[in-house]
Design a protein around this motif. Structure first.
Motif, PDB file in Angstrom:
ATOM      1  N   ALA A 103      18.787   8.444 -24.994  1.00  0.00           N
ATOM      2  CA  ALA A 103      19.495   9.042 -23.860  1.00  0.00           C
ATOM      3  C   ALA A 103      20.926   9.376 -24.268  1.00  0.00           C
ATOM      4  O   ALA A 103      21.569   8.616 -24.995  1.00  0.00           O
ATOM      5  CB  ALA A 103      19.494   8.087 -22.672  1.00  0.00           C
ATOM      6  N   PRO A 104      21.463  10.519 -23.799  1.00  0.00           N
ATOM      7  CA  PRO A 104      22.829  10.910 -24.161  1.00  0.00           C
ATOM      8  C   PRO A 104      23.850   9.885 -23.708  1.00  0.00           C
ATOM      9  O   PRO A 104      23.779   9.368 -22.589  1.00  0.00           O
ATOM     10  CB  PRO A 104      23.014  12.247 -23.420  1.00  0.00           C
ATOM     11  CG  PRO A 104      21.635  12.750 -23.167  1.00  0.00           C
ATOM     12  CD  PRO A 104      20.787  11.527 -22.970  1.00  0.00           C
ATOM     13  N   GLY A 105      24.810   9.605 -24.555  1.00  0.00           N
ATOM     14  CA  GLY A 105      25.816   8.607 -24.242  1.00  0.00           C
ATOM     15  C   GLY A 105      26.802   9.017 -23.175  1.00  0.00           C
ATOM     16  O   GLY A 105      27.533   8.182 -22.657  1.00  0.00           O
ATOM     17  N   ASP A 106      26.857  10.338 -22.833  1.00  0.00           N
ATOM     18  CA  ASP A 106      27.778  10.781 -21.793  1.00  0.00           C
ATOM     19  C   ASP A 106      27.180  10.667 -20.401  1.00  0.00           C
ATOM     20  O   ASP A 106      27.811  11.043 -19.417  1.00  0.00           O
ATOM     21  CB  ASP A 106      28.216  12.227 -22.044  1.00  0.00           C
ATOM     22  CG  ASP A 106      27.041  13.204 -22.072  1.00  0.00           C
ATOM     23  OD1 ASP A 106      25.887  12.741 -22.045  1.00  0.00           O
ATOM     24  OD2 ASP A 106      27.280  14.422 -22.145  1.00  0.00           O
ATOM     25  N   ALA A 121      19.375  -1.901 -18.750  1.00  0.00           N
ATOM     26  CA  ALA A 121      18.633  -0.653 -18.556  1.00  0.00           C
ATOM     27  C   ALA A 121      19.306   0.493 -19.293  1.00  0.00           C
ATOM     28  O   ALA A 121      18.645   1.315 -19.939  1.00  0.00           O
ATOM     29  CB  ALA A 121      18.519  -0.344 -17.065  1.00  0.00           C
ATOM     30  N   GLY A 122      20.643   0.546 -19.214  1.00  0.00           N
ATOM     31  CA  GLY A 122      21.376   1.582 -19.937  1.00  0.00           C
ATOM     32  C   GLY A 122      21.257   1.449 -21.441  1.00  0.00           C
ATOM     33  O   GLY A 122      21.166   2.446 -22.161  1.00  0.00           O
ATOM     34  N   SER A 123      21.235   0.220 -21.929  1.00  0.00           N
ATOM     35  CA  SER A 123      21.082  -0.013 -23.366  1.00  0.00           C
ATOM     36  C   SER A 123      19.699   0.395 -23.851  1.00  0.00           C
ATOM     37  O   SER A 123      19.549   0.964 -24.937  1.00  0.00           O
ATOM     38  CB  SER A 123      21.339  -1.482 -23.690  1.00  0.00           C
ATOM     39  OG  SER A 123      22.664  -1.851 -23.384  1.00  0.00           O
ATOM     40  N   LEU A 124      18.674   0.117 -23.033  1.00  0.00           N
ATOM     41  CA  LEU A 124      17.315   0.514 -23.406  1.00  0.00           C
ATOM     42  C   LEU A 124      17.197   2.031 -23.433  1.00  0.00           C
ATOM     43  O   LEU A 124      16.601   2.599 -24.363  1.00  0.00           O
ATOM     44  CB  LEU A 124      16.315  -0.083 -22.414  1.00  0.00           C
ATOM     45  CG  LEU A 124      14.844   0.259 -22.649  1.00  0.00           C
ATOM     46  CD1 LEU A 124      14.392  -0.115 -24.052  1.00  0.00           C
ATOM     47  CD2 LEU A 124      13.966  -0.429 -21.601  1.00  0.00           C
ATOM     48  N   LEU A 166      15.211  10.045 -19.862  1.00  0.00           N
ATOM     49  CA  LEU A 166      15.538   8.656 -19.527  1.00  0.00           C
ATOM     50  C   LEU A 166      16.963   8.465 -19.055  1.00  0.00           C
ATOM     51  O   LEU A 166      17.299   7.420 -18.504  1.00  0.00           O
ATOM     52  CB  LEU A 166      15.299   7.756 -20.743  1.00  0.00           C
ATOM     53  CG  LEU A 166      13.869   7.679 -21.283  1.00  0.00           C
ATOM     54  CD1 LEU A 166      13.823   6.795 -22.524  1.00  0.00           C
ATOM     55  CD2 LEU A 166      12.921   7.143 -20.223  1.00  0.00           C
ATOM     56  N   GLY A 167      17.814   9.469 -19.243  1.00  0.00           N
ATOM     57  CA  GLY A 167      19.242   9.293 -18.988  1.00  0.00           C
ATOM     58  C   GLY A 167      19.591   8.912 -17.564  1.00  0.00           C
ATOM     59  O   GLY A 167      20.555   8.176 -17.335  1.00  0.00           O
ATOM     60  N   GLY A 168      18.844   9.395 -16.584  1.00  0.00           N
ATOM     61  CA  GLY A 168      19.194   9.112 -15.195  1.00  0.00           C
ATOM     62  C   GLY A 168      18.673   7.808 -14.656  1.00  0.00           C
ATOM     63  O   GLY A 168      19.114   7.354 -13.592  1.00  0.00           O
TER      64      GLY A 168
END
Length: 273
Positions: free
Chosen positions: A232-235, A223-226, A67-69
């Motif tokens: 998803a990695p925070g970096d 979207a980033g918070s979800l 999900l990170g990307g």
């Protein structure tokens, strides 16, 4: 509507650009999520995401890594797909040809949106599949046990990824309808996703409290918070716990519906030429 869906699905499948975008998505996922971090771990070097440890690349982290990307880079590719699917009719001048076959504007538009939702799901499932293979290979190469996420976590992750990807596809669709083109909507969408929202988060939000508050209602940060809430990695660029996961899911869903509705209203009322 079923006829419009089948017609749009046939066009999407036969369009080389669709497969090219999918290939780019999978290659970017493989390289930046697994290849570069694993190469830095194996060689003791530094590079993109080189601060990730080996346990972060193993199968039990599949959901978060997949999900990170989506909040930024992979989401931008899905946005391009949305623009091409809807805006292509303007670029080729085929709206009138399509509509003379019988369906109404909204039937054709609904068919396009359903195809985009199906394509977004296919993208998310493909990203998960590539991640599963890559993480399993890393685990075997490092003689680590292979533990997969639970079925519930997988379904939740796929659902969250589908929600994010579909929202970006709908943004591409509404930009295409609003601007009646392809190039300009793609350019504006990419500028917003890759530049403006990152500048707001990195530069403006830490300095201005009202910007930080406004961010909580924007599509990118939600979207980033979800994605962050699902592991998803925070970096990863764009991934940050700006709001809670539940609120993020509701806001992303609201944007999805709003983009689809605005695009339909514009298409219905405006000249298609």
């Amino acid at each position: 509507m079923s006829r419009s869906f089948r017609a749009e699905a046939a066009k999407l499948v036969r369009r080389p650009a669709s497969w090219l975008l999918l290939a780019i998505t999978l290659v970017l996922t493989l390289i930046f999520t697994y290849v570069f971090p694993y190469a830095s771990i194996a060689g003791g070097t530094t590079g993109p995401n080189s601060d990730r440890t080996l346990p972060m690349l193993l199968p039990d982290r599949l959901v978060g890594n997949s999900l990170g990307g989506l909040p930024v880079f992979l989401g931008a590719i899905v946005l391009i797909l949305g623009v091409l699917t809807v805006g292509g009719e303007y670029a080729w001048g085929t709206w009138k040809t399509v509509l003379t076959q019988g369906p109404t504007r909204l039937e054709v538009y609904a068919g396009k949106l359903l195809v985009l939702a199906a394509a977004a799901l296919a993208v998310v499932l493909s990203v998960f599949a590539v991640g599963a293979v890559a993480s399993a290979l890393i685990a075997v190469a490092e003689s680590k046990p292979v533990h997969w996420p639970s079925a519930g976590d997988l379904l939740t992750g796929i659902g969250g990824g589908w929600l994010i990807a579909t929202m970006w596809a709908m943004l591409g669709a509404v930009l295409a309808v609003a601007l009646r083109a392809v190039a300009l909507p793609v350019g504006l969408g990419l500028v917003w996703m890759l530049a403006v929202q990152n500048l707001l988060a990195a530069l403006a939000a830490p300095l201005l409290d009202w910007v930080a508050q406004v961010q909580k209602g924007l599509p990118g940060p939600n979207a980033g918070s979800l994605a962050a809430a699902l592991g998803a990695p925070g970096d990863t660029p764009g991934v940050a716990s700006t709001v809670g996961g539940g609120q993020a899911a509701l806001v992303v869903a609201a944007y999805l519906v709003a983009f689809a509705a605005i695009g339909g209203a514009l298409l219905r009322r405006r000249d298609i030429g």
